[in-house]
Design a protein around this motif. Sequence first.
Motif, mmCIF file in Angstrom:
data_model
loop_
_atom_site.group_PDB
_atom_site.id
_atom_site.type_symbol
_atom_site.label_atom_id
_atom_site.label_comp_id
_atom_site.label_asym_id
_atom_site.label_seq_id
_atom_site.Cartn_x
_atom_site.Cartn_y
_atom_site.Cartn_z
ATOM 1 N N SER A 19 0.832 -1.203 0.000
ATOM 2 C CA SER A 19 0.000 0.000 0.000
ATOM 3 C C SER A 19 0.865 1.250 0.000
ATOM 4 N N SER A 20 0.213 2.396 -0.118
ATOM 5 C CA SER A 20 0.944 3.666 -0.159
ATOM 6 C C SER A 20 1.698 3.946 1.138
ATOM 7 N N TYR A 21 1.294 3.297 2.228
ATOM 8 C CA TYR A 21 1.986 3.473 3.501
ATOM 9 C C TYR A 21 3.164 2.514 3.665
ATOM 10 N N GLY A 22 3.248 1.492 2.784
ATOM 11 C CA GLY A 22 4.317 0.510 2.905
ATOM 12 C C GLY A 22 3.896 -0.781 3.574
ATOM 13 N N VAL A 23 2.580 -1.006 3.713
ATOM 14 C CA VAL A 23 2.069 -2.240 4.313
ATOM 15 C C VAL A 23 1.916 -3.284 3.212
ATOM 16 N N ALA A 24 2.466 -4.480 3.420
ATOM 17 C CA ALA A 24 2.553 -5.483 2.359
ATOM 18 C C ALA A 24 1.553 -6.616 2.548
ATOM 19 N N ASP A 25 1.254 -7.277 1.427
ATOM 20 C CA ASP A 25 0.455 -8.508 1.413
ATOM 21 C C ASP A 25 -0.942 -8.330 2.001
ATOM 22 N N LEU A 26 -1.559 -7.200 1.738
ATOM 23 C CA LEU A 26 -2.882 -6.954 2.315
ATOM 24 C C LEU A 26 -3.995 -7.639 1.538
ATOM 25 N N VAL A 27 -3.774 -7.969 0.293
ATOM 26 C CA VAL A 27 -4.774 -8.726 -0.465
ATOM 27 C C VAL A 27 -4.114 -9.988 -1.013
ATOM 28 N N GLY A 28 -4.885 -11.062 -1.032
ATOM 29 C CA GLY A 28 -4.378 -12.331 -1.513
ATOM 30 C C GLY A 28 -3.549 -13.063 -0.467
ATOM 31 N N ASN A 29 -3.195 -14.308 -0.792
ATOM 32 C CA ASN A 29 -2.414 -15.215 0.063
ATOM 33 C C ASN A 29 -3.218 -15.721 1.242
ATOM 34 N N CYS A 30 -3.691 -14.821 2.119
ATOM 35 C CA CYS A 30 -4.590 -15.250 3.201
ATOM 36 C C CYS A 30 -5.527 -14.119 3.575
ATOM 37 N N TRP A 31 -6.753 -14.485 3.909
ATOM 38 C CA TRP A 31 -7.650 -13.529 4.550
ATOM 39 C C TRP A 31 -7.015 -13.107 5.873
ATOM 40 N N VAL A 39 -17.293 -12.503 12.369
ATOM 41 C CA VAL A 39 -16.246 -11.482 12.377
ATOM 42 C C VAL A 39 -15.878 -11.124 10.938
ATOM 43 N N VAL A 40 -15.515 -9.873 10.732
ATOM 44 C CA VAL A 40 -15.079 -9.426 9.415
ATOM 45 C C VAL A 40 -13.687 -9.984 9.119
ATOM 46 N N ILE A 41 -13.527 -10.577 7.942
ATOM 47 C CA ILE A 41 -12.213 -10.929 7.436
ATOM 48 C C ILE A 41 -11.971 -10.118 6.183
ATOM 49 N N ARG A 42 -10.714 -9.793 5.924
ATOM 50 C CA ARG A 42 -10.408 -8.881 4.822
ATOM 51 C C ARG A 42 -9.275 -9.421 3.949
ATOM 52 N N GLY A 43 -9.284 -9.025 2.692
ATOM 53 C CA GLY A 43 -8.145 -9.195 1.818
ATOM 54 C C GLY A 43 -8.167 -10.351 0.854
ATOM 55 N N GLY A 44 -8.994 -11.379 1.081
ATOM 56 C CA GLY A 44 -8.982 -12.526 0.185
ATOM 57 C C GLY A 44 -7.778 -13.424 0.415
ATOM 58 N N ALA A 45 -7.784 -14.604 -0.212
ATOM 59 C CA ALA A 45 -6.766 -15.620 0.047
ATOM 60 C C ALA A 45 -6.315 -16.275 -1.249
ATOM 61 N N TRP A 46 -5.505 -17.314 -1.087
ATOM 62 C CA TRP A 46 -5.017 -18.082 -2.234
ATOM 63 C C TRP A 46 -6.145 -18.835 -2.941
ATOM 64 N N THR A 47 -7.312 -18.904 -2.304
ATOM 65 C CA THR A 47 -8.482 -19.562 -2.883
ATOM 66 C C THR A 47 -9.510 -18.566 -3.418
ATOM 67 N N SER A 48 -9.224 -17.273 -3.360
ATOM 68 C CA SER A 48 -10.235 -16.255 -3.641
ATOM 69 C C SER A 48 -10.269 -15.841 -5.104
ATOM 70 N N MET A 49 -11.485 -15.567 -5.552
ATOM 71 C CA MET A 49 -11.674 -15.031 -6.897
ATOM 72 C C MET A 49 -11.339 -13.541 -6.917
ATOM 73 N N ARG A 50 -11.238 -13.016 -8.139
ATOM 74 C CA ARG A 50 -10.859 -11.615 -8.325
ATOM 75 C C ARG A 50 -11.764 -10.664 -7.550
ATOM 76 N N GLU A 51 -13.045 -10.979 -7.488
ATOM 77 C CA GLU A 51 -14.000 -10.109 -6.804
ATOM 78 C C GLU A 51 -13.697 -9.976 -5.311
ATOM 79 N N GLN A 52 -13.046 -10.984 -4.738
ATOM 80 C CA GLN A 52 -12.827 -11.016 -3.289
ATOM 81 C C GLN A 52 -11.520 -10.371 -2.853
ATOM 82 N N PHE A 111 -13.655 -5.326 -0.217
ATOM 83 C CA PHE A 111 -14.555 -6.461 -0.052
ATOM 84 C C PHE A 111 -14.607 -6.898 1.411
ATOM 85 N N ARG A 112 -15.825 -7.100 1.927
ATOM 86 C CA ARG A 112 -16.019 -7.492 3.329
ATOM 87 C C ARG A 112 -16.385 -8.976 3.395
ATOM 88 N N GLY A 113 -15.438 -9.793 3.806
ATOM 89 C CA GLY A 113 -15.735 -11.198 4.038
ATOM 90 C C GLY A 113 -16.153 -11.415 5.475
#
Length: 454
Positions: free
Chosen positions: A371-383, A416-429, A434-436
Amino acid sequence: MNGLVERFLAPEVWQTSREPLTGEERAELREAIAALRHPMVIEELCAMAATHPRADVRLTVLEGVEPFMATLPAAREFLVWLLGDDEDFVVFSAAKIAGRHRIGEAYEELLHITGPAEAGLLRSTKPVGIGAAVVAKAMDAILGAEDRAARLQTEREHTRTGQLPDGCALDEHWDYDPPNLPRPVPEDMVLVPGGDFVVGIGIDDVVHPLYDVDDAVPRQSRHLPDFLIDRYPVTNADYDAWAGGPLAAEHALCHPDEPEDKDHRRGIVGDARFGPDHPATGVDWYDAYAYLAHIGKRLPTELEWEKAARGENGSLYPWGDDFDPEALRWFGASFGQARSLEHWRDTLSTFDENTPPVTTVPVGTHPKNVSSYGVADLVGNCWEWTDTNFFTRDRMKPMISGRPRTEWATAEETSVVIRGGAWTSMREQVTAYFRGKDLFTDRHNEIGFRGVIR
């Protein structure tokens, strides 16, 4: 929690002594509480004091945690709880503190006591004494108004938008700069500076209609103070070292509602596909809470996560507004392109100990996923687990201890809210908006976590 505080709150003390606390004892207790400082300890203290049978103890603890109102949600939650206390002197003090610190969370509770300004101006609301006067003053202060007439327009605006004025000390709307963040910033964390930011999306932003995203509408501006967030999700190596050690077994700072003698070790620890430098998955919400508490952190709220992922301007992905299939670990990388929802489900049902051969990947594998702040891996890999209830959008408040699973497994309080999607997630997630959701006691190989300090 230190011995002095425990002495005042211990059941054997209040069961054997009915004498009110002296002025000296109250001052001593307040000073002892102010010295605690650790967020998890303050949270535990507030939970204990909320149901304490002695009103003078409840009030003194509230006064003791007043210095933490700006930075600790548990202190504000305790204050709101005491606004419904049976003893009027406790309610009066809580209302005054709410006004003094402009505690936005207290607004709705105070509104139940006095009614809206419009009702009081246009007809008699039959106030009966001190309480109505104290509460009215507190509401004026929270809304930044001089009197009931001056706050009329502000209350009308709140009814229309659901938002309180700038300066109210809400989790998601508070412009106070907390003075106690570690300096310099720890190497494994990132400072997200305080300020306004964009959450949610506009209806015109919905470009992937396969999933319902109505709960992410509308696009709006919020405010948060400074906070620190882990640069990467917690890894299996770090989590496993803690889960197999004495701190996890002692449960000293675990959530008070977690199952007795809970085993925090990951159930998938034997699956070699989830390597030591991969995100720590196969953990439930209690596991994540406990690990972070023992290192002085907590789970991020949904809004903290979203700000860290989207920046101030609300980009759709951490790196910008355009999807890049090479920038993250998602379903397309794990299994290939999904032709439809049914194809996606059918493909995931083939999962076993060999399929797919690669699941999660080491943290930091995708350098563009920052992200613009330098936080990594926020989407994909794991919720990632958050500390936000999916339905109420309040902080999570688990209360399942001693209740049969059939009573709480489908209850809204356990989603509970989970965020970011995972290695199993479709593009929409795997968008940053997106609020999982998931049951907070489930341990999936798709859900990990990271910590924050605020």
